[in-house]
Design an enzyme around this catalytic site. Structure first.
Site, short mmCIF file in Angstrom:
data_model
loop_
_atom_site.label_atom_id
_atom_site.label_comp_id
_atom_site.label_asym_id
_atom_site.label_seq_id
_atom_site.Cartn_x
_atom_site.Cartn_y
_atom_site.Cartn_z
N GLY A 94 0.83 -1.20 0.00
CA GLY A 94 0.00 0.00 0.00
C GLY A 94 0.86 1.25 0.00
O GLY A 94 2.07 1.19 0.23
N ARG A 97 3.79 6.15 1.80
CA ARG A 97 4.30 7.52 1.88
C ARG A 97 3.83 8.34 0.68
O ARG A 97 4.56 9.20 0.19
CB ARG A 97 5.81 7.53 1.95
CG ARG A 97 6.44 6.73 0.83
CD ARG A 97 7.86 7.04 0.72
NE ARG A 97 8.51 6.14 -0.20
CZ ARG A 97 9.73 6.31 -0.62
NH1 ARG A 97 10.41 7.33 -0.21
NH2 ARG A 97 10.26 5.45 -1.44
N LYS A 117 4.34 12.10 -3.47
CA LYS A 117 5.14 10.99 -2.93
C LYS A 117 6.14 11.57 -1.93
O LYS A 117 6.88 12.49 -2.27
CB LYS A 117 5.87 10.30 -4.09
CG LYS A 117 6.68 9.08 -3.69
CD LYS A 117 7.18 8.36 -4.93
CE LYS A 117 8.18 7.28 -4.57
NZ LYS A 117 8.73 6.62 -5.76
N ASP A 129 8.62 6.14 7.81
CA ASP A 129 8.29 7.48 8.31
C ASP A 129 7.41 8.27 7.35
O ASP A 129 7.07 9.42 7.61
CB ASP A 129 9.58 8.27 8.60
CG ASP A 129 10.44 8.45 7.35
OD1 ASP A 129 10.03 7.97 6.27
OD2 ASP A 129 11.51 9.07 7.45
N ARG A 180 3.89 13.24 -8.67
CA ARG A 180 4.00 12.25 -9.75
C ARG A 180 2.70 12.21 -10.55
O ARG A 180 1.61 12.27 -9.99
CB ARG A 180 4.27 10.87 -9.12
CG ARG A 180 4.43 9.78 -10.13
CD ARG A 180 5.25 8.65 -9.57
NE ARG A 180 4.49 7.79 -8.68
CZ ARG A 180 5.02 6.69 -8.11
NH1 ARG A 180 6.27 6.36 -8.33
NH2 ARG A 180 4.27 5.96 -7.33
N ARG A 187 -1.90 -1.30 -10.11
CA ARG A 187 -0.73 -2.18 -10.22
C ARG A 187 -1.16 -3.63 -10.26
O ARG A 187 -2.28 -3.96 -9.81
CB ARG A 187 0.16 -2.01 -8.97
CG ARG A 187 0.58 -0.59 -8.70
CD ARG A 187 0.83 -0.37 -7.21
NE ARG A 187 1.00 1.06 -6.91
CZ ARG A 187 2.16 1.67 -6.79
NH1 ARG A 187 3.27 1.00 -6.90
NH2 ARG A 187 2.22 2.96 -6.54
N ASP A 256 4.28 -5.08 -7.29
CA ASP A 256 3.65 -3.80 -6.91
C ASP A 256 4.24 -2.66 -7.74
O ASP A 256 3.69 -1.56 -7.74
CB ASP A 256 3.85 -3.51 -5.41
CG ASP A 256 5.30 -3.62 -4.99
OD1 ASP A 256 5.87 -4.72 -5.14
OD2 ASP A 256 5.88 -2.62 -4.54
N ASN A 257 5.35 -2.92 -8.43
CA ASN A 257 5.95 -1.90 -9.28
C ASN A 257 5.66 -2.16 -10.75
O ASN A 257 6.41 -1.73 -11.62
CB ASN A 257 7.46 -1.83 -9.03
CG ASN A 257 7.78 -1.33 -7.63
OD1 ASN A 257 6.96 -0.65 -7.01
ND2 ASN A 257 8.94 -1.67 -7.13
P1 AMP Z 1 8.94 1.02 -3.20
O1 AMP Z 1 10.28 0.47 -2.87
O2 AMP Z 1 8.94 2.50 -3.39
O3 AMP Z 1 8.25 0.28 -4.29
O4 AMP Z 1 8.07 0.81 -1.87
C1 AMP Z 1 7.69 -0.43 -1.36
C2 AMP Z 1 6.71 -0.23 -0.24
O5 AMP Z 1 7.35 0.40 0.89
C3 AMP Z 1 5.52 0.63 -0.57
O6 AMP Z 1 4.41 0.11 0.12
C4 AMP Z 1 5.91 1.99 -0.03
O7 AMP Z 1 4.80 2.80 0.25
C5 AMP Z 1 6.64 1.59 1.23
N1 AMP Z 1 7.60 2.60 1.67
C6 AMP Z 1 8.80 2.89 1.11
N2 AMP Z 1 9.42 3.88 1.79
C7 AMP Z 1 8.61 4.23 2.82
C8 AMP Z 1 8.68 5.18 3.88
N3 AMP Z 1 9.73 5.99 4.04
N4 AMP Z 1 7.64 5.25 4.73
C9 AMP Z 1 6.58 4.43 4.61
N5 AMP Z 1 6.45 3.52 3.63
C10 AMP Z 1 7.45 3.41 2.74
MG MG Z 2 6.68 0.63 -5.27
#
Ligand code: AMP
Ligand code: MG
Length: 491
Positions: A94, A97, A117, A129, A180, A187, A256-257
């Site tokens: 989900g 952030r 984002k 965070d 963004r 996804r 998810d990406n």
């Molecule tokens: P990503 O690596 O950007 O595809 O993120 C993978 C998951 O980690 C997603 O659910 C993001 O929302 C979550 N996520 C990544 N960085 C943070 C952060 N600093 N705080 C909260 N969730 C994060």
């Molecule tokens: Mg992602």
């Protein structure tokens, strides 16, 4: 005075159709306000494309929108729920952030997600965070805009705001928020989430929404959910072929990406390959090379199989027949991929028509590049111009033999040499965002608050197929000290 006239407005024209989906797919909440926002980058041409006023977006009041401090009219901020397979493991994710403000409707009637984002915690943040450090935000801005200019479907970057707050990772960083823009943020992982935790009716609502949003001509299809599956397979095959053709490595091809729209999304530890090697991995977190350059097509098929599994309850009343339909559709991925890749390679080598042995000719060239550690982008550039061949590859006997075959192949088509060369110029970038240039630009920006290099790089990357500029600096491969290059998520 009415509020409308109080300041130059951005001309938002927002709706949030995603909020019309069953509540299980999102959590409505506002971004967390930030204390000292400042606008670092605004993408003027994208703003205009979206029907937004550049002057308006540059105002203090709109800075509040781009930093999550003010919600514009028509917006309905929410965090999206999704799951995903990360390095092969299923998990709940989900937007941890990010906040979807809504969809900007352009005067042409197009609909684009506007997402912040780095905008604060959500119910999906887990231990995170909710914030983003400046470096990775700028990186996403550079690479996504470079991909767009290369003609590759991608989410885009409208603005970067510095929050004025610190983000703590292994070091202390400046915090930033990226605005963004995407065809949507649906996804493969959204469907996996629905299949695991939602009812079949909710899954169907998600599938119908996806069809309406991205494949509006579905009504002619006998089985609309099979149609959805096949169309997503086709778009992803086309997308991944485009990545391969420019030497782009996504780095974290978790489900998810992977979008339903067929756009590239989530620029984390991605990078462009210098010397051709299918085993190239840049990401520091990809220890086993799962997402190496050469693995991207089979991983794409693997991810799409997870999508097909999620759709099973909708594909057929009879589960066995549903599985068969899904299997047949997934089996089609490699044919589509090959079709797009071979077509793209023909264009890169100035070939207009089709011959049976073309694929072998292309793969032989790649094998030579690999044997001679030749730079992928520059090899194609060199093939376009006679002379100036510095790389060892071009002085080898093996290459001379290959070149004879290529020349004979060109001679067997009707096209003139000039039109062939024009096709090559349109199909081979002169410049790509080389890692060492991106890193240099980011380090000046992040460490010295000097954005001149980044601005220069963004300018050059706007016209990647412009072969008339003497941009020697941007062609140069990294020095030995900068390879092997590693990218860090740094999220
Ligand atoms: P990503 O690596 O950007 O595809 O993120 C993978 C998951 O980690 C997603 O659910 C993001 O929302 C979550 N996520 C990544 N960085 C943070 C952060 N600093 N705080 C909260 N969730 C994060
Ligand atoms: Mg992602």
């Amino acid at each position: 005075m009415s509020r409308k006239n109080a300041f130059p407005e951005a001309e938002w024209n927002l709706q949030n159709s995603y909020a019309g989906l069953p509540g299980i797919f999102y959590s409505r909440l506002k971004p967390d306000p930030v204390s000292g926002p400042s606008l670092l980058f605004l993408n003027n041409s994208l703003a205009e494309f979206l029907g937004l006023s550049v002057q308006g977006l540059s105002s203090k009041e709109e800075l509040a929108v781009l930093s999550g401090n003010r919600i514009p009219g028509g917006a309905c901020p929410l965090a999206q729920a999704y799951a995903g397979h990360q390095f092969g493991q299923f998990t709940m994710l989900g937007d941890g952030r990010a906040h979807l403000l809504g969809e900007q409707i352009t005067s042409r009637g197009e609909r684009f997600d506007i997402q912040l984002k780095g905008s604060g915690k959500t119910p999906y943040s887990r231990q995170g965070d909710g914030r983003a450090p400046l470096g990775p935000v700028l990186r996403e801005y550079i690479i996504s805009e470079a991909m767009h200019a290369l003609g590759i479907p991608t989410t885009r970057s409208l603005a970067v705001v510095k929050t004025g707050e610190k983000v703590i990772r292994e070091k202390v960083h400046s915090g930033a928020i990226l605005t963004r823009v995407a065809a949507s943020h649906l996804r493969v992982g959204t469907f996996e989430y629905a299949a695991r935790w939602a009812s079949t009716e909710d899954l169907q609502a998600l599938a119908d929404y996806s069809l309406q949003r991205h494949f509006p001509d579905y009504s002619a299809a006998d089985n609309r959910y099979l149609f959805l599956l096949k169309e997503v397979i086709k778009r992803q095959a086309a997308l991944i072929a485009r990545w391969q053709l420019v030497g782009f490595i996504h780095g974290v091809m978790n489900t998810d990406n992977m979008t339903i729209s067929g756009e590239t999304i989530d620029y984390g530890p991605c990078a462009f390959m210098d010397a051709y090697d299918p085993a190239t991995v840049f990401s520091s977190i990809d220890r086993n090379g799962r997402y190496a350059y050469g693995n991207q097509p089979p991983v794409g098929a693997w991810n799409l199989a997870r999508f097909a599994e999620a759709l099973l309850p909708l594909l057929h009343n009879n589960p066995e027949q549903g599985v068969q339909l899904a299997r047949d559709a997934i089996a089609g991925f490699s044919d589509w991929f090959n079709y797009y890749w071979v077509s793209g390679m023909r264009a890169k080598l100035g070939i207009f028509n089709e011959e049976e042995n073309d694929e072998k000719l292309f793969k032989d060239l790649l094998q030579l590049m690999e044997n001679f550690c030749a730079d992928y982008t520059n090899t194609f550039r060199t093939l376009m111009y006679a002379g100036g061949e510095k790389e060892e590859l071009f002085h080898s006997q093996e290459f001379s033999k290959w070149q004879e075959l290529w020349q004979a192949r060109l001679d067997r088509q009707d096209a003139s040499q000039t039109s062939s060369q024009e096709l090559m110029k349109r199909s081979n970038p002169a410049v790509i965002p080389r890692n060492h240039r991106v890193e240099d630009a980011l380090s000046s920006a992040v460490n010295n608050e000097d954005y001149t290099e980044m601005t220069g790089l963004l300018e050059v990357l706007k016209s990647p197929y412009n072969h008339s500029n003497p941009l020697q600096d941007y062609y140069t491969q990294p020095s030995a000290a900068k390879t092997p290059y590693r990218t860090f998520c740094g999220t």
